[in-house]
Design a protein around this motif. Structure first.
Motif, PDB file in Angstrom:
ATOM      1  N   GLY A   1      12.705 -53.068 -33.968  1.00 34.64           N
ATOM      2  CA  GLY A   1      13.809 -53.269 -33.045  1.00 34.64           C
ATOM      3  C   GLY A   1      15.084 -52.581 -33.462  1.00 34.64           C
ATOM      4  N   ALA A   2      15.135 -52.091 -34.691  1.00 35.82           N
ATOM      5  CA  ALA A   2      16.366 -51.464 -35.175  1.00 35.82           C
ATOM      6  C   ALA A   2      16.703 -50.203 -34.407  1.00 35.82           C
ATOM      7  CB  ALA A   2      16.234 -51.142 -36.663  1.00 35.82           C
ATOM      8  N   ALA A   3      15.695 -49.467 -33.980  1.00 36.11           N
ATOM      9  CA  ALA A   3      15.962 -48.206 -33.286  1.00 36.11           C
ATOM     10  C   ALA A   3      16.647 -48.456 -31.960  1.00 36.11           C
ATOM     11  CB  ALA A   3      14.661 -47.439 -33.079  1.00 36.11           C
ATOM     12  N   ALA A   4      16.052 -49.305 -31.114  1.00 37.60           N
ATOM     13  CA  ALA A   4      16.637 -49.565 -29.805  1.00 37.60           C
ATOM     14  C   ALA A   4      17.996 -50.232 -29.924  1.00 37.60           C
ATOM     15  CB  ALA A   4      15.694 -50.448 -28.986  1.00 37.60           C
ATOM     16  N   GLU A   5      18.117 -51.160 -30.892  1.00 40.97           N
ATOM     17  CA  GLU A   5      19.400 -51.855 -31.062  1.00 40.97           C
ATOM     18  C   GLU A   5      20.497 -50.889 -31.471  1.00 40.97           C
ATOM     19  OE1 GLU A   5      21.335 -55.454 -33.763  1.00 40.97           O
ATOM     20  OE2 GLU A   5      19.190 -55.017 -33.845  1.00 40.97           O
ATOM     21  N   ALA A   6      20.186 -50.017 -32.425  1.00 45.08           N
ATOM     22  CA  ALA A   6      21.204 -49.067 -32.897  1.00 45.08           C
ATOM     23  C   ALA A   6      21.564 -48.055 -31.834  1.00 45.08           C
ATOM     24  CB  ALA A   6      20.704 -48.349 -34.150  1.00 45.08           C
ATOM     25  N   LEU A   7      20.586 -47.659 -31.027  1.00 45.70           N
ATOM     26  CA  LEU A   7      20.833 -46.613 -30.039  1.00 45.70           C
ATOM     27  C   LEU A   7      21.541 -47.154 -28.809  1.00 45.70           C
ATOM     28  CD1 LEU A   7      17.450 -44.690 -30.154  1.00 45.70           C
ATOM     29  CD2 LEU A   7      19.567 -44.112 -31.271  1.00 45.70           C
ATOM     30  N   LEU A   8      21.012 -48.248 -28.259  1.00 49.03           N
ATOM     31  CA  LEU A   8      21.499 -48.700 -26.968  1.00 49.03           C
ATOM     32  C   LEU A   8      22.790 -49.494 -27.074  1.00 49.03           C
ATOM     33  CD1 LEU A   8      18.076 -49.747 -25.411  1.00 49.03           C
ATOM     34  CD2 LEU A   8      19.293 -47.585 -25.221  1.00 49.03           C
ATOM     35  N   ALA A   9      23.035 -50.103 -28.236  1.00 52.06           N
ATOM     36  CA  ALA A   9      24.236 -50.917 -28.375  1.00 52.06           C
ATOM     37  C   ALA A   9      25.390 -50.180 -29.022  1.00 52.06           C
ATOM     38  CB  ALA A   9      23.931 -52.179 -29.203  1.00 52.06           C
ATOM     39  N   SER A  10      25.148 -48.990 -29.538  1.00 50.22           N
ATOM     40  CA  SER A  10      26.198 -48.297 -30.279  1.00 50.22           C
ATOM     41  C   SER A  10      27.315 -47.808 -29.384  1.00 50.22           C
ATOM     42  CB  SER A  10      25.602 -47.120 -31.048  1.00 50.22           C
ATOM     43  OG  SER A  10      25.128 -46.149 -30.153  1.00 50.22           O
ATOM     44  N   GLY A  11      26.947 -47.345 -28.171  1.00 50.25           N
ATOM     45  CA  GLY A  11      27.964 -46.825 -27.276  1.00 50.25           C
ATOM     46  C   GLY A  11      28.514 -45.486 -27.694  1.00 50.25           C
ATOM     47  N   GLN A  12      27.880 -44.809 -28.649  1.00 50.14           N
ATOM     48  CA  GLN A  12      28.377 -43.515 -29.111  1.00 50.14           C
ATOM     49  C   GLN A  12      27.418 -42.441 -28.664  1.00 50.14           C
ATOM     50  OE1 GLN A  12      29.605 -43.029 -33.075  1.00 50.14           O
ATOM     51  NE2 GLN A  12      30.361 -45.104 -33.310  1.00 50.14           N
ATOM     52  N   GLY A  13      27.883 -41.542 -27.855  1.00 49.60           N
ATOM     53  CA  GLY A  13      27.050 -40.437 -27.419  1.00 49.60           C
ATOM     54  C   GLY A  13      27.248 -39.239 -28.306  1.00 49.60           C
ATOM     55  N   GLY A  14      26.557 -38.173 -27.962  1.00 49.13           N
ATOM     56  CA  GLY A  14      26.691 -36.948 -28.747  1.00 49.13           C
ATOM     57  C   GLY A  14      27.957 -36.205 -28.380  1.00 49.13           C
ATOM     58  N   ALA A  15      28.229 -35.192 -29.133  1.00 47.52           N
ATOM     59  CA  ALA A  15      29.407 -34.381 -28.874  1.00 47.52           C
ATOM     60  C   ALA A  15      29.243 -33.654 -27.551  1.00 47.52           C
ATOM     61  CB  ALA A  15      29.593 -33.374 -30.010  1.00 47.52           C
ATOM     62  N   GLY A  16      30.285 -33.675 -26.755  1.00 54.86           N
ATOM     63  CA  GLY A  16      30.244 -32.939 -25.513  1.00 54.86           C
ATOM     64  C   GLY A  16      29.652 -33.705 -24.342  1.00 54.86           C
ATOM     65  N   THR A  17      29.334 -35.009 -24.511  1.00 54.47           N
ATOM     66  CA  THR A  17      28.798 -35.775 -23.396  1.00 54.47           C
ATOM     67  C   THR A  17      29.920 -36.198 -22.484  1.00 54.47           C
ATOM     68  OG1 THR A  17      28.976 -37.812 -24.650  1.00 54.47           O
ATOM     69  CG2 THR A  17      26.893 -36.622 -24.807  1.00 54.47           C
ATOM     70  N   ALA A  18      29.537 -36.564 -21.269  1.00 54.25           N
ATOM     71  CA  ALA A  18      30.532 -36.957 -20.280  1.00 54.25           C
ATOM     72  C   ALA A  18      30.766 -38.456 -20.278  1.00 54.25           C
ATOM     73  CB  ALA A  18      30.067 -36.512 -18.880  1.00 54.25           C
ATOM     74  N   GLN A  19      30.170 -39.188 -21.244  1.00 51.01           N
ATOM     75  CA  GLN A  19      30.308 -40.628 -21.255  1.00 51.01           C
ATOM     76  C   GLN A  19      31.669 -41.008 -21.798  1.00 51.01           C
ATOM     77  OE1 GLN A  19      28.013 -42.442 -19.882  1.00 51.01           O
ATOM     78  NE2 GLN A  19      26.684 -40.711 -19.519  1.00 51.01           N
ATOM     79  N   GLY A  20      32.236 -42.063 -21.257  1.00 49.32           N
ATOM     80  CA  GLY A  20      33.507 -42.558 -21.753  1.00 49.32           C
ATOM     81  C   GLY A  20      33.314 -43.399 -22.985  1.00 49.32           C
ATOM     82  N   GLN A  21      34.429 -43.718 -23.628  1.00 48.93           N
ATOM     83  CA  GLN A  21      34.363 -44.504 -24.846  1.00 48.93           C
ATOM     84  C   GLN A  21      33.825 -45.891 -24.522  1.00 48.93           C
ATOM     85  OE1 GLN A  21      38.086 -44.965 -26.758  1.00 48.93           O
ATOM     86  NE2 GLN A  21      37.236 -46.078 -28.520  1.00 48.93           N
ATOM     87  N   GLY A  22      32.845 -46.364 -25.297  1.00 55.54           N
ATOM     88  CA  GLY A  22      32.275 -47.677 -25.107  1.00 55.54           C
ATOM     89  C   GLY A  22      31.209 -47.736 -24.037  1.00 55.54           C
ATOM     90  N   SER A  23      30.943 -46.652 -23.342  1.00 55.76           N
ATOM     91  CA  SER A  23      29.924 -46.655 -22.304  1.00 55.76           C
ATOM     92  C   SER A  23      28.553 -46.492 -22.924  1.00 55.76           C
ATOM     93  CB  SER A  23      30.188 -45.533 -21.291  1.00 55.76           C
ATOM     94  OG  SER A  23      30.102 -44.281 -21.928  1.00 55.76           O
ATOM     95  N   VAL A  24      27.527 -46.892 -22.167  1.00 55.03           N
ATOM     96  CA  VAL A  24      26.148 -46.769 -22.620  1.00 55.03           C
ATOM     97  C   VAL A  24      25.584 -45.483 -22.062  1.00 55.03           C
ATOM     98  CG1 VAL A  24      23.865 -47.821 -22.565  1.00 55.03           C
ATOM     99  CG2 VAL A  24      25.894 -49.268 -22.744  1.00 55.03           C
ATOM    100  N   GLN A  25      25.126 -44.628 -22.945  1.00 55.95           N
ATOM    101  CA  GLN A  25      24.650 -43.322 -22.508  1.00 55.95           C
ATOM    102  C   GLN A  25      23.280 -43.409 -21.846  1.00 55.95           C
ATOM    103  OE1 GLN A  25      24.699 -40.407 -25.579  1.00 55.95           O
ATOM    104  NE2 GLN A  25      24.252 -38.700 -24.220  1.00 55.95           N
ATOM    105  N   TYR A  26      22.416 -44.286 -22.357  1.00 60.11           N
ATOM    106  CA  TYR A  26      21.066 -44.436 -21.810  1.00 60.11           C
ATOM    107  C   TYR A  26      20.861 -45.902 -21.427  1.00 60.11           C
ATOM    108  CZ  TYR A  26      20.337 -39.840 -23.898  1.00 60.11           C
ATOM    109  OH  TYR A  26      20.443 -38.517 -24.227  1.00 60.11           O
TER     110      TYR A  26
END
Length: 265
Positions: free
Chosen positions: A3-28
């Motif tokens: 469960g660490a992978a999904a938790e770290a990815l989906l709850a982090s709110g940090q996208g990659g450089a150059g993404t159009a997501q706002g701060q704190g938004s969920v990329q996926y």
């Protein structure tokens, strides 16, 4: 671990450089294909289907790489490395069982397993190095977006903590399984530069003992003292004293140790 992978990815709110997501938004989102593949991989791990989990992590890793989702990519690289090492352990256990059961001779089974183990460890090392690089790039992008005020306490980003975690895993692989303690030590020293004082102290202390395992005595003394100074800055004097005593015991055993200790002090 699963469960660490999904938790770290989906709850982090940090996208990659150059993404159009706002701060704190969920990329996926949870209903995206990437999130569902991650859930599948975690489910495979929970059912001990390591091969299925490995295939799923590799599949979604390519999507994250094309999207330049650096944190997501890094976590996937870590999970791929862990799956590879888990599969290597299963292969060795099965080989031991076959040998103990008398089904195969020792020389018939050991060579291919050891060769496969070296390949798995090599690929796992490459994945962990790629993960550290992805996390560091994400951390640099985050620092470029946010400019902390002068004199403010150091705020360690999630991506930096993930890089530290990957560095600890890689140091364990290099030092514990391959005997490359000097590389593990150098890796931990680099990771300590971006961390908080307490985490930096722990990393420097671990690096010092890796240097000691490779008989780099003076590097051990230097870094264990640095760790003690870091412990002092956060008010953990008992840990600082422990580090200083370890350095003193070694330095006094070296030629001219008294003079060296006076100089260090």
């Amino acid at each position: 671990v699963g469960g660490a992978a999904a938790e770290a990815l989906l709850a982090s709110g940090q996208g990659g450089a150059g993404t159009a997501q706002g701060q704190g938004s969920v990329q996926y989102r949870h209903d995206s294909i990437e999130a569902q593949i991650l859930a599948l991989a975690d489910g495979c791990l929970s059912m001990k289907d390591v091969e299925g989990a490995l295939a799923s992590y590799k599949l979604v890793r390519d999507d994250f790489k094309s999207d330049k989702a650096l944190v997501h990519l890094g976590v996937c690289q870590v999970m791929v490395a862990l799956c590879l090492l888990a599969l290597e352990g299963e292969q060795i256990d099965s080989a031991d069982g076959a040998i103990l059961g008398g089904k195969l001779g020792k020389h018939d089974q050991r060579s291919p397993i050891q060769g496969g183990g070296r390949a798995a460890r090599r690929e796992a090392e490459e994945c962990l190095r790629a993960a550290i690089q992805a996390f560091q790039q994400a951390s640099q992008a985050s620092q470029a977006r946010h400019h902390p005020k002068a004199g403010a306490p150091k705020d360690v980003a999630t991506s930096t903590r993930q890089a530290t975690r990957a560095s600890l895993l890689l140091a364990t692989l290099l030092g514990g399984l391959q005997g490359r303690h000097w590389e593990a030590a150098d890796l931990l020293v680099r990771a300590s530069r971006d961390e908080s004082p307490l985490c930096s102290a722990v990393l420097l202390e671990q690096a010092a003992w890796h240097y000691r395992a490779h008989s780099f005595d003076r590097k051990f003394a230097f870094h264990i003292i640095l760790a003690g100074i870091k412990y002092q800055t956060v008010g953990l004097d008992p840990h600082a004293v422990r580090c200083f005593r370890s350095a003193k015991a070694l330095v006094y055993g070296l030629s001219g140790g008294h003079k060296e200790w006076v100089h260090i002090g």
